[in-house]
Write a protein that holds these residues in place. Structure first.
Motif, PDB file in Angstrom:
ATOM      1  N   ALA A 149     -14.912  58.862  16.887  1.00 26.06           N
ATOM      2  CA  ALA A 149     -16.110  58.932  17.721  1.00 26.06           C
ATOM      3  C   ALA A 149     -16.817  57.583  17.632  1.00 26.06           C
ATOM      4  N   GLY A 150     -17.078  56.956  18.769  1.00 26.62           N
ATOM      5  CA  GLY A 150     -17.741  55.651  18.779  1.00 26.62           C
ATOM      6  C   GLY A 150     -16.822  54.478  18.549  1.00 26.62           C
ATOM      7  N   ARG A 151     -15.510  54.759  18.403  1.00 24.59           N
ATOM      8  CA  ARG A 151     -14.570  53.656  18.118  1.00 24.59           C
ATOM      9  C   ARG A 151     -13.454  53.652  19.161  1.00 24.59           C
ATOM     10  N   TYR A 152     -13.603  52.767  20.145  1.00 21.35           N
ATOM     11  CA  TYR A 152     -12.689  52.740  21.285  1.00 21.35           C
ATOM     12  C   TYR A 152     -12.170  51.339  21.503  1.00 21.35           C
ATOM     13  N   ARG A 153     -10.860  51.246  21.779  1.00 23.13           N
ATOM     14  CA  ARG A 153     -10.292  49.954  22.170  1.00 23.13           C
ATOM     15  C   ARG A 153      -9.702  50.100  23.561  1.00 23.13           C
ATOM     16  N   ARG A 154     -10.225  49.356  24.501  1.00 24.36           N
ATOM     17  CA  ARG A 154      -9.725  49.453  25.866  1.00 24.36           C
ATOM     18  C   ARG A 154      -8.477  48.611  26.016  1.00 24.36           C
ATOM     19  N   LEU A 155      -7.370  49.246  26.363  1.00 23.16           N
ATOM     20  CA  LEU A 155      -6.106  48.532  26.512  1.00 23.16           C
ATOM     21  C   LEU A 155      -5.833  48.158  27.962  1.00 23.16           C
ATOM     22  N   ALA A 156      -6.417  48.905  28.886  1.00 26.01           N
ATOM     23  CA  ALA A 156      -6.190  48.625  30.311  1.00 26.01           C
ATOM     24  C   ALA A 156      -7.333  49.199  31.125  1.00 26.01           C
ATOM     25  N   THR A 157      -7.540  48.594  32.300  1.00 25.58           N
ATOM     26  CA  THR A 157      -8.528  49.127  33.241  1.00 25.58           C
ATOM     27  C   THR A 157      -8.019  48.834  34.647  1.00 25.58           C
ATOM     28  N   THR A 158      -8.734  49.283  35.659  1.00 29.37           N
ATOM     29  CA  THR A 158      -8.292  48.961  37.015  1.00 29.37           C
ATOM     30  C   THR A 158      -8.945  47.674  37.479  1.00 29.37           C
ATOM     31  N   ILE A 159      -8.178  46.895  38.238  1.00 30.47           N
ATOM     32  CA  ILE A 159      -8.750  45.646  38.763  1.00 30.47           C
ATOM     33  C   ILE A 159      -9.369  45.883  40.136  1.00 30.47           C
ATOM     34  N   ASP A 160      -9.253  47.096  40.677  1.00 31.06           N
ATOM     35  CA  ASP A 160      -9.928  47.393  41.958  1.00 31.06           C
ATOM     36  C   ASP A 160     -10.381  48.859  41.979  1.00 31.06           C
ATOM     37  N   ASP A 161      -9.616  49.750  42.600  1.00 32.39           N
ATOM     38  CA  ASP A 161     -10.061  51.143  42.719  1.00 32.39           C
ATOM     39  C   ASP A 161      -9.694  51.959  41.484  1.00 32.39           C
ATOM     40  N   ALA A 162     -10.509  52.980  41.220  1.00 33.96           N
ATOM     41  CA  ALA A 162     -10.137  53.962  40.201  1.00 33.96           C
ATOM     42  C   ALA A 162      -9.125  54.933  40.812  1.00 33.96           C
ATOM     43  N   LEU A 163      -8.384  55.641  39.959  1.00 32.50           N
ATOM     44  CA  LEU A 163      -7.353  56.558  40.467  1.00 32.50           C
ATOM     45  C   LEU A 163      -7.976  57.678  41.316  1.00 32.50           C
ATOM     46  N   GLY A 164      -9.075  58.258  40.836  1.00 35.75           N
ATOM     47  CA  GLY A 164      -9.736  59.321  41.599  1.00 35.75           C
ATOM     48  C   GLY A 164     -10.243  58.806  42.942  1.00 35.75           C
ATOM     49  N   GLU A 165     -10.707  57.561  42.928  1.00 41.38           N
ATOM     50  CA  GLU A 165     -11.176  56.919  44.158  1.00 41.38           C
ATOM     51  C   GLU A 165     -10.010  56.802  45.148  1.00 41.38           C
ATOM     52  N   ALA A 166      -8.825  56.469  44.644  1.00 42.88           N
ATOM     53  CA  ALA A 166      -7.647  56.360  45.514  1.00 42.88           C
ATOM     54  C   ALA A 166      -7.306  57.732  46.110  1.00 42.88           C
ATOM     55  N   PHE A 167      -7.402  58.782  45.298  1.00 42.35           N
ATOM     56  CA  PHE A 167      -7.195  60.140  45.832  1.00 42.35           C
ATOM     57  C   PHE A 167      -8.248  60.451  46.900  1.00 42.35           C
ATOM     58  N   ASP A 168      -9.502  60.105  46.619  1.00 43.87           N
ATOM     59  CA  ASP A 168     -10.581  60.425  47.557  1.00 43.87           C
ATOM     60  C   ASP A 168     -10.418  59.657  48.870  1.00 43.87           C
ATOM     61  N   LYS A 169     -10.018  58.373  48.778  1.00 42.26           N
ATOM     62  CA  LYS A 169      -9.856  57.576  49.993  1.00 42.26           C
ATOM     63  C   LYS A 169      -8.654  58.065  50.789  1.00 42.26           C
ATOM     64  N   THR A 170      -7.592  58.451  50.093  1.00 45.64           N
ATOM     65  CA  THR A 170      -6.427  59.014  50.786  1.00 45.64           C
ATOM     66  C   THR A 170      -6.831  60.289  51.528  1.00 45.64           C
ATOM     67  N   ALA A 171      -7.627  61.114  50.874  1.00 42.54           N
ATOM     68  CA  ALA A 171      -8.092  62.356  51.505  1.00 42.54           C
ATOM     69  C   ALA A 171      -8.911  62.032  52.756  1.00 42.54           C
ATOM     70  N   LYS A 172      -9.722  61.013  52.663  1.00 47.52           N
ATOM     71  CA  LYS A 172     -10.565  60.637  53.805  1.00 47.52           C
ATOM     72  C   LYS A 172      -9.687  60.155  54.966  1.00 47.52           C
ATOM     73  N   ILE A 173      -8.694  59.304  54.639  1.00 47.04           N
ATOM     74  CA  ILE A 173      -7.793  58.787  55.676  1.00 47.04           C
ATOM     75  C   ILE A 173      -7.060  59.949  56.360  1.00 47.04           C
ATOM     76  N   LEU A 174      -6.639  60.934  55.554  1.00 47.72           N
ATOM     77  CA  LEU A 174      -5.856  62.048  56.107  1.00 47.72           C
ATOM     78  C   LEU A 174      -6.752  63.152  56.682  1.00 47.72           C
ATOM     79  N   GLY A 175      -8.059  62.942  56.606  1.00 49.80           N
ATOM     80  CA  GLY A 175      -8.988  63.923  57.182  1.00 49.80           C
ATOM     81  C   GLY A 175      -9.070  65.215  56.385  1.00 49.80           C
ATOM     82  N   LEU A 176      -8.911  65.097  55.071  1.00 50.09           N
ATOM     83  CA  LEU A 176      -8.893  66.312  54.238  1.00 50.09           C
ATOM     84  C   LEU A 176     -10.269  66.672  53.698  1.00 50.09           C
TER      85      LEU A 176
END
Ligand code: KG4
Ligand code: ZN
Length: 346
Positions: A149-176
């Motif tokens: 608890a309180g001890r985190y090492r970040r090994l990777a992050t996104t350089i643009d969109d988050a994964l959930g954001e990609a799902f949400d944008k895909t849903a928007k494109i597909l009209g879902l």
């Protein structure tokens, strides 16, 4: 038994929960704002902040009533203090401060990402530190080594969109419609992932990070081409996203050193196909895989109360000052090297 009241209001869920030290969720209520944001196809910060302001106090009262408790029975107040949409965060944090002051209780200002990061331990008592965590939500996409608890090492992050954001944008494109992740998952189950060729950004790359912006643009082009069904595009998108996630997570597993398990948390961890792929990856590395049940993956206040309990377990008199400021950005690992990219969030 320590009893903590958790408050969550950093995005579009207004939530309160009472959790005890033995991992019992004594009571919890979540008021979703999906209907308010649906006409706009995404979360509108001002609408969210107003909805939190209207709903939070009665929601907390109802949660206490569900448990047959009053504020006097609570040992500490844990409120999300960031990162997130600042108006909503301020509503929850100010409410938490007021309750702490009125009840003479300690305030625990919780990092929302820490809530997600520790939520698997609320659901699974056997999960021990250190574990490798894939934290995938609407706002974040990170791989963290959770050492305690309180001890985190970040090994990777996104350089643009988050994964959930990609799902949400895909849903928007597909009209879902909104929210998009669950809708894409449902539609993907009926499509043929192989029938649409989509890119897998950064797959095999020496740099550890994620990128989903190019995948999202390819989804838009595939849709505009007009030759594929939405189901096939959804299936192909989900498979491409999963391939990226598995590639990046495998890389992090190799870099992380010994861990007790592979863990997934955050809203996208509710996705069955993502979970199944991670389970296979963990098995291939001789590791167990765990993710909280779906309702604990998406935003909730039980994980915020639990993060408070984890802090109290480390240090029983832990408390934050009542002038603790809400933080729109709040990396879990401030020492992590900055990743390249304009959209890097934490
Ligand atoms: O953790 P969360 O509730 O809120 C944030 O902190 O962002 O995550 C919400 C995100 C949204 O992008 C939503 O579309 C995604 O999680 N999500 C899913 C699924 N359920 C929620 N993505 C894919 N498949 C799902 N079943
Ligand atoms: Zn979240």
């Amino acid at each position: 038994m320590t009893l903590v009241l958790g408050i969550e209001s950093s995005c579009d869920e207004t939530a309160a929960a009472l959790v005890s030290g033995d991992r019992t969720i004594v009571a919890q209520r979540i008021a979703s704002q999906d209907d308010a944001h649906r006409p706009y196809g995404g979360v509108v910060p001002e609408i969210a902040a107003r909805a939190h302001a209207e709903r939070l106090a009665p929601l907390i009262e109802a949660t206490l009533a569900d448990a047959g408790c009053s504020l006097a029975d609570v040992d500490a107040i844990a409120a999300t203090a960031g990162p997130g949409l600042i108006g909503g965060v301020m509503v929850g944090l100010v409410t938490g401060k007021a309750l702490a002051m009125a009840g003479g209780k300690p305030l625990l200002a919780i990092n929302h990402l820490e809530g997600h990061a520790l939520s698997p331990r609320l659901a699974n008592p056997a999960l021990e530190f250190p574990y490798l965590l894939l934290l995938v939500s609407g706002g974040h996409c990170q791989i963290l080594l959770v050492e305690g608890a309180g001890r985190y090492r970040r090994l990777a992050t996104t350089i643009d969109d988050a994964l959930g954001e990609a799902f949400d944008k895909t849903a928007k494109i597909l009209g879902l419609g909104y929210p998009g992740g669950p809708a894409v998952e449902r539609l993907a189950a009926t499509g043929d992932a192989k029938s649409v060729r989509l890119p897998r950004p950064l797959m095999g790359s020496a740099e550890p990070h994620f990128s989903f912006a190019g995948l999202k643009s390819a989804v838009l082009r595939a849709h505009q081409a007009g030759v594929h069904t939405p189901a096939d595009i959804a299936a192909a998108f989900q498979q491409a996203a999963i391939d990226c996630v598995i590639d990046r997570t495998a890389r992090a597993l190799a870099a992380a050193g010994p861990v007790s398990a592979l863990v997934c948390a955050g809203g996208v961890a509710a996705n069955r196909a993502v979970r199944t792929a991670l389970e296979s990856l963990a098995a291939a590395h001789g590791l167990g895989f765990t993710a909280p049940p779906g309702a604990l993956c998406t935003d909730n206040a039980a994980m915020i109360a639990w993060a408070g309990l984890e802090r109290l377990a480390v240090s029983p008199t832990d408390a934050d000052p009542l002038d603790f400021a809400a933080r729109p950005r709040w990396p879990l690992d401030p020492a992590a090297e900055p990743a390249r990219g304009a959209g890097v969030k934490a």
